[in-house]
Scaffold this motif. Structure first.
Motif, short mmCIF file in Angstrom:
data_model
loop_
_atom_site.label_atom_id
_atom_site.label_comp_id
_atom_site.label_asym_id
_atom_site.label_seq_id
_atom_site.Cartn_x
_atom_site.Cartn_y
_atom_site.Cartn_z
N TYR A 48 0.87 -1.18 0.00
CA TYR A 48 0.00 0.00 0.00
C TYR A 48 0.90 1.22 0.00
CZ TYR A 48 -4.13 -2.84 1.27
OH TYR A 48 -5.16 -3.75 1.29
N TYR A 100 -1.50 1.27 8.53
CA TYR A 100 -2.44 0.56 7.67
C TYR A 100 -3.87 1.06 7.89
CZ TYR A 100 -5.40 -3.36 6.15
OH TYR A 100 -6.39 -4.14 5.57
N ASN A 147 3.35 7.41 2.60
CA ASN A 147 3.52 6.23 3.45
C ASN A 147 3.53 4.96 2.60
OD1 ASN A 147 3.15 8.17 5.40
ND2 ASN A 147 1.08 7.52 5.94
N PHE A 180 -4.34 4.27 6.23
CA PHE A 180 -4.48 4.08 4.78
C PHE A 180 -5.92 3.70 4.42
CE2 PHE A 180 -3.92 2.33 0.58
CZ PHE A 180 -2.82 2.99 0.06
N ASP A 231 -7.94 6.76 4.55
CA ASP A 231 -7.71 7.58 3.36
C ASP A 231 -8.46 7.03 2.15
OD1 ASP A 231 -6.06 9.35 4.73
OD2 ASP A 231 -4.22 8.27 4.21
N GLY A 273 1.12 5.60 -1.16
CA GLY A 273 0.49 6.80 -1.69
C GLY A 273 1.50 7.91 -1.90
#
Length: 455
Positions: free
Chosen positions: A269, A388, A348, A391, A394, A271
């Protein structure tokens, strides 16, 4: 890179969370403030910072600053930075617009030398964001200085960004790096008048640059004994990695992150403000999906990207990102676009259940090959879970791109010729297609598509 075992870390998942810590640390500074940033915005937040730095300098606190000189010309803050000198504050602007314009007629055509320098002014940036207070307190991440960062989590149009607050052993590693960079830029300010080119200077300076013992000897006051953690504080292993493509002629973070992606087993993951990965990252993503790894990337929408630098460089940033979408989406990488008014600027990276990297490194050619970057790496399941969960939060403010309905641009970014700096990637990490292109000479120095890849 070395993991330090004894550290405490606090996750700061918004500008408001980070700035609450920033102001408190700066107010309590007693001996030193070492600050690096990509940009200062000419607004109330930066004016407050500069007023506080002047106050601290007058009280005997040693303040040292490194910033990206060219980018801060675009924010019209240079006169205010120069005003800091009157208070004994030392500042150095990296890759100054005024540097390196001399022509050496023994080294090729003058126009080619001139154009190379123009390209370096556009590509070689100091993109790091951190500061250290009193040798003990570190705030590091993706947040610069300005209202649009400080009001993240407060005002809808402010940016979504991340920092972390760290105390413990790893702070001294960042201190070592800061003082090495600071001394290098101080030396460059003297030697640049001899008409030496920066690349030659950096090469000659390497022995001094990498001599940590020399920094400890020059600045003994900057290395206090590491304070013990409180009994209730859990010790977390953290490593710091500096990425200096032009100062060290290495791609440390690029190589390291490729290693971690190659070893991923469950999830990746990640971004950042724009998804423009070099081809090698895209091919690593594809291979990860093929072995069952779930990959989700967050980036800006067409609308939110317009709040980035110079109106998203007049729309170029989003347009350029979408040229990377087709290959990624066709190979199972999920892309999510930020829907809030302000930009998504957080960087992240989560891999599997126990790896997190937070800092200034973007999923882009600029970070991979050109920009000076700083990231911290945490190997801890509990902290990974915290990042996490942020995330997932988000993702609720994003819209997933549908590969079947998205209006792709005609140009596919991964059909382009390679940048020559792919040759700097560690040979054992090269994919077969990139190794073949390099062997056949299918690469260029600063191809046109990379000309303005400013992150």
């Amino acid at each position: 890179m070395m993991f330090r075992a004894h550290n405490n870390i606090r996750f700061l998942p918004s500008g408001s969370a980070s700035y609450a810590v920033r102001w408190a640390l700066l107010e309590q500074a007693r001996s030193s403030i070492h600050l690096v940033t990509f940009s200062f915005m000419k607004d109330e937040t930066t004016k407050k910072l500069f007023a506080l730095l002047k106050q601290k300098a007058q009280a005997g606190v040693k303040v040292r600053i490194i910033y990206d000189e060219i980018v801060n010309r675009t924010t019209f803050i240079i006169p205010l930075i120069k005003d800091l000198h009157q208070y004994g504050i030392e500042t150095y602007g990296y890759n100054s617009l005024k540097d390196n314009w001399n022509i050496n007629f023994k080294k090729g055509h003058p126009f080619k030398q001139l154009m190379l320098n123009v390209k370096l002014k556009l590509k070689q940036h100091f993109h790091e964001k951190y500061f250290i207070v009193d040798n003990k307190h570190l705030v590091i991440g993706g947040i610069n200085w300005g209202d649009k960062y400080a009001y993240g989590g407060i005002q809808p149009k402010a940016w979504r960004d991340t920092d972390v607050y760290i105390t413990g052993e790893v702070v001294q590693d960042v201190q070592d790096q800061f003082l090495s960079d600071f001394e290098m830029q101080k030396t460059w300010q003297i030697l640049k008048h001899t008409k030496i080119q920066y690349a030659a200077f950096a090469h000659q300076y390497q022995t001094i640059y990498k001599d940590i013992s020399l920094r400890r000897h020059q600045y003994p006051e900057c290395f206090d004994p590491i304070p013990l953690l409180h009994p209730e504080q859990r010790s977390i292993p953290i490593a710091y990695m500096a990425h200096k493509p032009y100062d060290e002629n290495e791609l440390k973070l690029t190589n390291y992150l490729l290693e971690k992606i190659k070893a991923a087993q469950k999830r990746i993951y990640w971004g950042c403000h724009g998804i423009r990965p070099p081809r090698i990252f895209a091919e690593y993503f594809k291979d990860a999906v093929d072995r069952g790894v779930e990959i989700k990337l967050i980036t800006n929408s067409k609308k939110s990207s317009r709040t980035l630098m110079v109106n998203g460089l007049m729309g170029w940033m989003y347009w350029e990102c979408t040229k990377h979408y087709k290959y990624l989406l066709e190979h199972g990488i999920e892309i999510y676009e930020w829907q809030k008014p302000g930009a998504f600027h957080s960087k992240n990276l989560i891999i599997d259940d126990d790896f997190v990297s937070i800092g200034s490194f973007n999923i882009a050619n600029g970070s991979s090959f050109h920009h000076s970057e700083s990231n911290i790496v945490i190997q801890d399941q509990a902290f990974c879970q915290e990042v996490y969960e942020q995330f997932l939060t988000d993702l609720k403010d994003c819209k997933q791109i549908d590969p079947n309905t998205f209006n792709y641009p005609k140009v596919n970014a991964f059909d382009r010729i390679l940048h020559e700096r792919n040759k700097m990637i560690r040979p054992d990490l090269l994919t077969p297609s990139i190794r073949q292109d390099l062997a056949e000479g299918k690469f260029k120095d600063f191809p046109l598509y990379e000309f303005i890849d400013i992150s």
